[in-house]
Motif scaffolding. Structure first.
Motif, PDB file in Angstrom:
ATOM      1  N   ALA A   1       3.920  10.143  -7.092  1.00 50.90           N
ATOM      2  CA  ALA A   1       4.951  10.451  -8.087  1.00 50.90           C
ATOM      3  C   ALA A   1       4.318  10.828  -9.429  1.00 50.90           C
ATOM      4  N   ILE A   2       3.243  10.152  -9.796  1.00 52.48           N
ATOM      5  CA  ILE A   2       2.538  10.499 -11.043  1.00 52.48           C
ATOM      6  C   ILE A   2       1.952  11.905 -10.942  1.00 52.48           C
ATOM      7  N   LEU A   3       1.345  12.220  -9.788  1.00 50.36           N
ATOM      8  CA  LEU A   3       0.809  13.574  -9.601  1.00 50.36           C
ATOM      9  C   LEU A   3       1.923  14.618  -9.639  1.00 50.36           C
ATOM     10  N   LEU A   4       3.023  14.327  -8.988  1.00 51.72           N
ATOM     11  CA  LEU A   4       4.144  15.257  -8.984  1.00 51.72           C
ATOM     12  C   LEU A   4       4.699  15.451 -10.388  1.00 51.72           C
ATOM     13  N   ALA A   5       4.748  14.386 -11.172  1.00 50.33           N
ATOM     14  CA  ALA A   5       5.220  14.517 -12.558  1.00 50.33           C
ATOM     15  C   ALA A   5       4.292  15.433 -13.350  1.00 50.33           C
ATOM     16  N   GLY A   6       2.992  15.353 -13.110  1.00 50.22           N
ATOM     17  CA  GLY A   6       2.044  16.240 -13.788  1.00 50.22           C
ATOM     18  C   GLY A   6       2.238  17.684 -13.395  1.00 50.22           C
ATOM     19  N   VAL A   7       2.469  17.950 -12.120  1.00 54.01           N
ATOM     20  CA  VAL A   7       2.687  19.323 -11.659  1.00 54.01           C
ATOM     21  C   VAL A   7       4.004  19.865 -12.207  1.00 54.01           C
ATOM     22  N   VAL A   8       5.047  19.054 -12.212  1.00 60.49           N
ATOM     23  CA  VAL A   8       6.338  19.491 -12.752  1.00 60.49           C
ATOM     24  C   VAL A   8       6.201  19.796 -14.243  1.00 60.49           C
ATOM     25  N   TYR A   9       5.459  18.979 -14.961  1.00 61.25           N
ATOM     26  CA  TYR A   9       5.235  19.231 -16.385  1.00 61.25           C
ATOM     27  C   TYR A   9       4.487  20.548 -16.599  1.00 61.25           C
ATOM     28  N   ALA A  10       3.420  20.767 -15.819  1.00 62.35           N
ATOM     29  CA  ALA A  10       2.658  22.014 -15.943  1.00 62.35           C
ATOM     30  C   ALA A  10       3.531  23.211 -15.588  1.00 62.35           C
ATOM     31  N   TRP A  11       4.343  23.075 -14.587  1.00 63.77           N
ATOM     32  CA  TRP A  11       5.238  24.161 -14.160  1.00 63.77           C
ATOM     33  C   TRP A  11       6.273  24.458 -15.251  1.00 63.77           C
TER      34      TRP A  11
ATOM     35  N   ALA B   1       0.832  -1.204   0.000  1.00 64.75           N
ATOM     36  CA  ALA B   1       0.000   0.000   0.000  1.00 64.75           C
ATOM     37  C   ALA B   1       0.865   1.253   0.000  1.00 64.75           C
ATOM     38  N   VAL B   2       1.968   1.215   0.718  1.00 63.79           N
ATOM     39  CA  VAL B   2       2.871   2.369   0.749  1.00 63.79           C
ATOM     40  C   VAL B   2       3.499   2.587  -0.628  1.00 63.79           C
ATOM     41  N   ILE B   3       3.926   1.523  -1.267  1.00 61.75           N
ATOM     42  CA  ILE B   3       4.522   1.630  -2.604  1.00 61.75           C
ATOM     43  C   ILE B   3       3.501   2.163  -3.603  1.00 61.75           C
ATOM     44  N   GLU B   4       2.249   1.663  -3.535  1.00 64.10           N
ATOM     45  CA  GLU B   4       1.217   2.139  -4.453  1.00 64.10           C
ATOM     46  C   GLU B   4       0.932   3.624  -4.250  1.00 64.10           C
ATOM     47  N   MET B   5       0.870   4.069  -3.000  1.00 60.97           N
ATOM     48  CA  MET B   5       0.566   5.477  -2.744  1.00 60.97           C
ATOM     49  C   MET B   5       1.702   6.371  -3.211  1.00 60.97           C
ATOM     50  N   PHE B   6       2.944   5.972  -2.975  1.00 61.69           N
ATOM     51  CA  PHE B   6       4.045   6.800  -3.431  1.00 61.69           C
ATOM     52  C   PHE B   6       4.151   6.802  -4.958  1.00 61.69           C
ATOM     53  N   THR B   7       3.748   5.725  -5.610  1.00 64.39           N
ATOM     54  CA  THR B   7       3.683   5.713  -7.072  1.00 64.39           C
ATOM     55  C   THR B   7       2.630   6.700  -7.557  1.00 64.39           C
ATOM     56  N   PHE B   8       1.472   6.692  -6.904  1.00 62.41           N
ATOM     57  CA  PHE B   8       0.398   7.626  -7.233  1.00 62.41           C
ATOM     58  C   PHE B   8       0.863   9.066  -7.038  1.00 62.41           C
TER      59      PHE B   8
END
Length: 116
Positions: free
Chosen positions: A98-108, A89-96
């Motif tokens: 990381a995907i959100l962070l990648a989207g924010v970094v892309y938008a930025w 569950a911890v690995i899945e949440m950090f993967t989730f």
């Protein structure tokens, strides 16, 4: 064709009835003047029309907000089951996350979050 005649007559009656009711509603409705139905915003008159367009950057900010809103929707139940599920569950949440962070970094990086 004769076997469909009652269905066509019924359909015609329904269409005419709906159009009559709609027409009567339009003719008999009482509408207040436009100045009496303006939106109430703390007692101030509206600064712009209700159908005015927003700047395109607002849509990007809205999408980022919804992404983080969905993050919270998924994180709350995750906190309730993380101890039972374990490290997966911890690995899945950090993967989730990381995907959100990648989207924010892309938008930025694309300048979607800059206002000037």
């Amino acid at each position: 064709m004769a076997e469909f005649r009652p269905v066509l007559v019924l359909l015609g009656v329904v269409v005419v009835t709906v159009l009559l009711i709609y027409g009567m509603s339009r003719m008999l409705s009482v509408r207040p003047p436009a100045l009496e139905v303006t939106p109430f915003s703390g007692g101030l008159p509206p600064a712009q029309h209700a159908f005015s367009r927003f700047h395109v950057r607002w849509y990007t900010v809205t999408m980022v907000f919804l992404a983080f809103d969905m993050e919270m929707v998924f994180m709350y139940p995750w906190t309730l089951v993380v101890s039972r599920v374990g490290p997966a569950a911890v690995i899945e949440m950090f993967t989730f996350l990381a995907i959100l962070l990648a989207g924010v970094v892309y938008a930025w990086r694309e300048g979607a979050l800059q206002w000037t």
